[in-house]
Motif scaffolding. Structure first.
Motif, PDB file in Angstrom:
ATOM      1  N   UNK A  61       0.815  -1.227   0.000  1.00 19.51           N
ATOM      2  CA  UNK A  61       0.000   0.000   0.000  1.00 19.51           C
ATOM      3  C   UNK A  61       0.839   1.264   0.000  1.00 19.51           C
ATOM      4  N   UNK A  62       2.138   1.128  -0.004  1.00 18.65           N
ATOM      5  CA  UNK A  62       3.052   2.269   0.017  1.00 18.65           C
ATOM      6  C   UNK A  62       2.780   3.241  -1.134  1.00 18.65           C
ATOM      7  N   UNK A  63       2.616   2.713  -2.340  1.00 20.46           N
ATOM      8  CA  UNK A  63       2.427   3.580  -3.513  1.00 20.46           C
ATOM      9  C   UNK A  63       1.063   4.266  -3.532  1.00 20.46           C
ATOM     10  N   UNK A  64       0.158   3.850  -2.655  1.00 19.03           N
ATOM     11  CA  UNK A  64      -1.180   4.455  -2.603  1.00 19.03           C
ATOM     12  C   UNK A  64      -1.251   5.665  -1.676  1.00 19.03           C
ATOM     13  N   UNK A  65      -0.178   5.970  -0.980  1.00 16.73           N
ATOM     14  CA  UNK A  65      -0.219   7.015   0.036  1.00 16.73           C
ATOM     15  C   UNK A  65       0.045   8.404  -0.533  1.00 16.73           C
ATOM     16  N   UNK A  66      -0.923   8.849  -1.342  1.00 16.35           N
ATOM     17  CA  UNK A  66      -0.953  10.219  -1.858  1.00 16.35           C
ATOM     18  C   UNK A  66      -2.396  10.550  -2.172  1.00 16.35           C
ATOM     19  N   UNK A  67      -2.716  11.821  -2.243  1.00 17.43           N
ATOM     20  CA  UNK A  67      -4.078  12.258  -2.550  1.00 17.43           C
ATOM     21  C   UNK A  67      -4.530  11.692  -3.891  1.00 17.43           C
ATOM     22  N   UNK A  73      -9.153   4.964  -5.606  1.00 18.74           N
ATOM     23  CA  UNK A  73      -9.699   3.750  -4.992  1.00 18.74           C
ATOM     24  C   UNK A  73     -11.213   3.808  -4.891  1.00 18.74           C
ATOM     25  N   UNK A  74     -11.829   2.637  -4.870  1.00 17.58           N
ATOM     26  CA  UNK A  74     -13.279   2.533  -4.756  1.00 17.58           C
ATOM     27  C   UNK A  74     -13.725   2.703  -3.316  1.00 17.58           C
ATOM     28  N   UNK A  75     -14.913   3.175  -3.150  1.00 14.40           N
ATOM     29  CA  UNK A  75     -15.487   3.345  -1.823  1.00 14.40           C
ATOM     30  C   UNK A  75     -16.173   4.694  -1.717  1.00 14.40           C
ATOM     31  N   UNK A  76     -17.051   4.816  -0.725  1.00 12.91           N
ATOM     32  CA  UNK A  76     -17.758   6.090  -0.556  1.00 12.91           C
ATOM     33  C   UNK A  76     -16.786   7.202  -0.171  1.00 12.91           C
ATOM     34  N   UNK A 156      -8.168 -12.915   1.927  1.00 18.84           N
ATOM     35  CA  UNK A 156      -8.065 -13.595   0.642  1.00 18.84           C
ATOM     36  C   UNK A 156      -9.029 -13.024  -0.391  1.00 18.84           C
ATOM     37  N   UNK A 157     -10.031 -12.291   0.040  1.00 23.02           N
ATOM     38  CA  UNK A 157     -10.983 -11.758  -0.943  1.00 23.02           C
ATOM     39  C   UNK A 157     -10.904 -10.242  -1.120  1.00 23.02           C
ATOM     40  N   UNK A 158      -9.983  -9.583  -0.433  1.00 21.12           N
ATOM     41  CA  UNK A 158      -9.887  -8.150  -0.635  1.00 21.12           C
ATOM     42  C   UNK A 158      -8.938  -7.456   0.313  1.00 21.12           C
ATOM     43  N   UNK A 159      -8.756  -6.188   0.014  1.00 26.56           N
ATOM     44  CA  UNK A 159      -7.884  -5.350   0.835  1.00 26.56           C
ATOM     45  C   UNK A 159      -8.547  -3.978   0.938  1.00 26.56           C
ATOM     46  N   UNK A 160      -8.616  -3.449   2.148  1.00 25.90           N
ATOM     47  CA  UNK A 160      -9.251  -2.159   2.372  1.00 25.90           C
ATOM     48  C   UNK A 160      -8.335  -1.288   3.223  1.00 25.90           C
ATOM     49  N   UNK A 161      -8.329  -0.008   2.910  1.00 24.92           N
ATOM     50  CA  UNK A 161      -7.605   0.968   3.726  1.00 24.92           C
ATOM     51  C   UNK A 161      -8.656   1.745   4.499  1.00 24.92           C
ATOM     52  N   UNK A 175     -13.573   6.710   6.745  1.00 28.27           N
ATOM     53  CA  UNK A 175     -13.292   6.460   5.341  1.00 28.27           C
ATOM     54  C   UNK A 175     -12.878   5.002   5.129  1.00 28.27           C
ATOM     55  N   UNK A 176     -13.474   4.388   4.109  1.00 31.94           N
ATOM     56  CA  UNK A 176     -13.117   3.025   3.686  1.00 31.94           C
ATOM     57  C   UNK A 176     -12.823   3.081   2.195  1.00 31.94           C
ATOM     58  N   UNK A 177     -11.619   2.681   1.825  1.00 31.93           N
ATOM     59  CA  UNK A 177     -11.256   2.655   0.411  1.00 31.93           C
ATOM     60  C   UNK A 177     -10.734   1.257   0.069  1.00 31.93           C
ATOM     61  N   UNK A 178     -11.336   0.664  -0.946  1.00 32.81           N
ATOM     62  CA  UNK A 178     -11.011  -0.701  -1.324  1.00 32.81           C
ATOM     63  C   UNK A 178      -9.893  -0.714  -2.362  1.00 32.81           C
TER      64      UNK A 178
END
Length: 185
Positions: A61-67, A73-76, A156-161, A175-178
């Motif tokens: 998830x390192x590369x995801x840590x920016x605005x 990412x998906x999620x509300x 095994x079926x997903x990853x969420x931040x 906040x939940x981002x898949x």
């Protein structure tokens, strides 16, 4: 001359060793506040939560840590009470740098079962071969920046931040981002 060099080398070795052992100690504990984050955002009253007994220390998830990347990412949208908030309202550029540094430095840590709520079942495996079992998750060590915490939960079926905010004495997910999610037809 040789004895002075030997003394100097010995001093450098001991100073380096002491510094390394202090760094190792600081990076291998889960604080009480980090346990509070885990207990508050993952506890359920209706069912048990099966987690791997070691923190998730992957760097995926390192590369995801920016605005820009989190917005993809998906999620509300992130919601603080009744208002939608943007990533920049939560974390500054410097905060994102600190988060990336902590992800890079993350190491596997064994959960202390006595500090987890009763709903948690810690398992020595990350396999979901028991069909009667709920899905086993791996949880990262929470990264706390001011009144916000960020945690990655993988299975095994997903990853969420997840982003949580401390409101008074309780951590609440805002906040939940898949990162990904698998569905079975």
């Amino acid at each position: 001359m040789k004895s002075n060099i030997l003394i100097l080398m010995t001093c450098i070795f001991f100073i380096s060793w002491k510094s390394f052992s202090q760094e190792k100690t600081n990076n291998t504990i889960i604080t009480n506040e980090e346990y509070n984050v885990i207990n508050d955002i993952f506890s359920t009253k209706s069912k048990s939560v099966e987690i791997y007994n070691v923190t998730d220390f992957s760097k995926t998830w390192l590369s995801l840590m920016s605005v820009v990347e989190l917005d993809k990412l998906l999620g509300p949208p992130c919601n603080d009470g009744n208002r939608i908030i943007k990533w920049i309202d939560i974390f500054s550029k410097d905060d994102f740098r600190k988060i990336r540094d902590k992800i890079i430095q993350s190491k596997p840590m064994v959960f202390d079962k006595s500090k987890l709520n009763n709903c948690f079942i810690t398992l020595d495996y990350y396999d979901n071969s028991n069909k009667n079992s709920t899905l086993v998750s791996s949880i990262s060590k929470p990264i706390i920046i001011r009144e916000y915490a960020i945690v990655k939960r993988s299975s095994q079926i997903g990853e969420v931040i997840l982003i949580a905010k401390k409101n008074e004495s309780k951590w609440e997910v805002i906040c939940r981002k898949f990162v990904f999610q698998t569905s079975y037809d």
